[in-house]
Design an enzyme around this catalytic site. Structure first.
Site, PDB file in Angstrom:
ATOM      1  N   ASN A 122      40.499  36.696  31.819  1.00  0.00           N
ATOM      2  CA  ASN A 122      41.878  36.980  31.394  1.00  0.00           C
ATOM      3  C   ASN A 122      42.663  35.671  31.456  1.00  0.00           C
ATOM      4  OD1 ASN A 122      44.495  37.843  31.062  1.00  0.00           O
ATOM      5  ND2 ASN A 122      44.614  38.968  32.998  1.00  0.00           N
ATOM      6  N   TRP A 123      42.916  35.090  30.279  1.00  0.00           N
ATOM      7  CA  TRP A 123      43.560  33.770  30.246  1.00  0.00           C
ATOM      8  C   TRP A 123      45.073  33.857  30.466  1.00  0.00           C
ATOM      9  CZ3 TRP A 123      40.800  31.097  25.433  1.00  0.00           C
ATOM     10  CH2 TRP A 123      39.438  31.008  25.707  1.00  0.00           C
ATOM     11  N   LYS A 124      45.608  35.042  30.467  1.00  0.00           N
ATOM     12  CA  LYS A 124      47.057  35.267  30.681  1.00  0.00           C
ATOM     13  C   LYS A 124      47.881  34.386  29.728  1.00  0.00           C
ATOM     14  CE  LYS A 124      46.100  36.522  35.406  1.00  0.00           C
ATOM     15  NZ  LYS A 124      46.648  36.883  36.692  1.00  0.00           N
TER      16      LYS A 124
ATOM     17  N   GLU B  27      50.180  43.046  36.121  1.00  0.00           N
ATOM     18  CA  GLU B  27      51.364  42.280  35.706  1.00  0.00           C
ATOM     19  C   GLU B  27      52.147  43.045  34.646  1.00  0.00           C
ATOM     20  OE1 GLU B  27      49.215  38.650  34.947  1.00  0.00           O
ATOM     21  OE2 GLU B  27      48.891  38.458  37.101  1.00  0.00           O
TER      22      GLU B  27
ATOM     23  N   GLU C 212      41.597  46.089  40.579  1.00  0.00           N
ATOM     24  CA  GLU C 212      42.270  44.824  40.899  1.00  0.00           C
ATOM     25  C   GLU C 212      43.363  45.083  41.932  1.00  0.00           C
ATOM     26  OE1 GLU C 212      41.675  41.761  37.602  1.00  0.00           O
ATOM     27  OE2 GLU C 212      43.492  42.842  37.135  1.00  0.00           O
TER      28      GLU C 212
ATOM     29  N   GLY D 261      45.714  36.322  41.833  1.00  0.00           N
ATOM     30  CA  GLY D 261      46.371  35.018  41.780  1.00  0.00           C
ATOM     31  C   GLY D 261      46.857  34.532  43.133  1.00  0.00           C
TER      32      GLY D 261
ATOM     33  N   SER E 137      41.220  37.016  42.449  1.00  0.00           N
ATOM     34  CA  SER E 137      40.791  35.735  43.027  1.00  0.00           C
ATOM     35  C   SER E 137      39.273  35.578  43.116  1.00  0.00           C
ATOM     36  CB  SER E 137      41.439  35.525  44.402  1.00  0.00           C
ATOM     37  OG  SER E 137      42.852  35.506  44.272  1.00  0.00           O
TER      38      SER E 137
ATOM     39  N   GLY F 118      40.823  35.821  36.471  1.00  0.00           N
ATOM     40  CA  GLY F 118      42.022  35.169  35.943  1.00  0.00           C
ATOM     41  C   GLY F 118      41.881  33.659  36.034  1.00  0.00           C
ATOM     42  N   GLY F 119      42.444  33.084  37.104  1.00  0.00           N
ATOM     43  CA  GLY F 119      42.503  31.633  37.270  1.00  0.00           C
ATOM     44  C   GLY F 119      41.180  30.912  36.998  1.00  0.00           C
TER      45      GLY F 119
END
Ligand code: PEP
Length: 254
Positions: free
Chosen positions: A9-11, A97, A167, A173, A213, A234-235
């Site tokens: 997920n590149w957000k 989010e 999640e 994050g 994470s 994510g990150g």
């Protein structure tokens, strides 16, 4: 054992050059894609080009959100029909989010899941509790409600097309990760809840990803849990090396 599904997920990150560069790298190096399903979820504006870059690869491309109507006066929104039109196969629905910043409710998640399925998209449905809910011992209640309201009115056949991502909001994050045991416990609860509402076969075959994470240091242990069938990352998905290391960790378990 089910084929693991690792999704990035590149957000709201990356420039056009960076996003296309990352997609090209994944295209060249997605070596484990026979044993692991891989998906990327870039920002809307990059989707068309990234679908083109990854068209002949085995990497799925999806959006991070969509609106539930096909077209019309919904300024700023993007429909499932549009996502299909540019080549997407998947869509994330109900990311925390979206739920916390954009006030998406379980009922909206339900409508979006139905819309996504009607356009032939495969949704990743996100569920998870906040820190204060875990502290108050409400994890099962919160996740149970997200599932029963979010999946209301869906058939077993439709639910089979979904991936669920557990999640915990407190792990997204933040660098804090659920322990493999904590994650496996909630995954078991999710599978049992699906079994109680749909067919046993649906519950056994649906993939449940963990997200929060995930990185190369914790991927082996998390993905090695019996009820964890992949990760929503994510990150660590923004850098090809770390994302592909997680894909390789999943590949070793196949
Ligand atoms: C996510 O956004 O779905 C996520 C899991 O993020 P991170 O890996 O950065 O915690």
């Amino acid at each position: 054992m089910k084929k693991q599904f690792i999704a990035g997920n590149w957000k709201m990150n990356l420039t056009m050059d960076e996003a296309l560069g990352l997609a090209r790298k994944l295209c060249d190096e997605s070596i484990n894609s026979d044993v692991v399903d891989i998906g990327v979820f870039p920002a809307f504006v990059f989707l068309r080009d990234i679908c083109e870059i990854l068209r002949d690869s085995k990497v799925y491309v999806g959006a991070q959100n969509m609106y539930l109507e096909e077209s019309g006066a919904f300024t700023g929104e993007v429909s499932g029909a549009m996502l299909r039109d540019v080549g997407c196969t998947h869509v994330i629905i109900g990311h925390s989010e979206r739920r916390t910043i954009f006030q998406e409710t379980n009922s909206m998640v339900n409508s979006k899941l139905k819309a996504a399925l009607s356009f032939g998209l495969k949704p990743i449905m996100c569920v998870g509790e906040k820190q204060e809910e875990r502290d108050a011992d409400q994890t099962s209640e919160v996740v149970g409600n997200q599932l029963s309201e979010g999946l209301a009115g869906l058939t077993s056949e439709q639910v089979k097309k979904l991936t669920i991502a557990y999640e915990p909001v407190w792990a997204i994050g933040t660098g804090k990760t659920a322990t493999p045991e904590q994650a496996n416990e909630v995954h078991t609860f999710i599978r049992d809840t699906i079994k109680s509402k749909f067919e046993n076969d649906t519950a056994q075959n649906i993939r449940i990803q963990y997200g929060g994470s995930v990185n190369i240091k914790n991927a082996d242990e998390l993905l090695g849990q019996p009820e964890i069938d992949g990760a929503l990352v994510g990150g660590a998905s923004l850098e090809p090396g770390s994302f592909l290391d997680i894909v390789s960790a999943a590949g070793r378990l196949s």
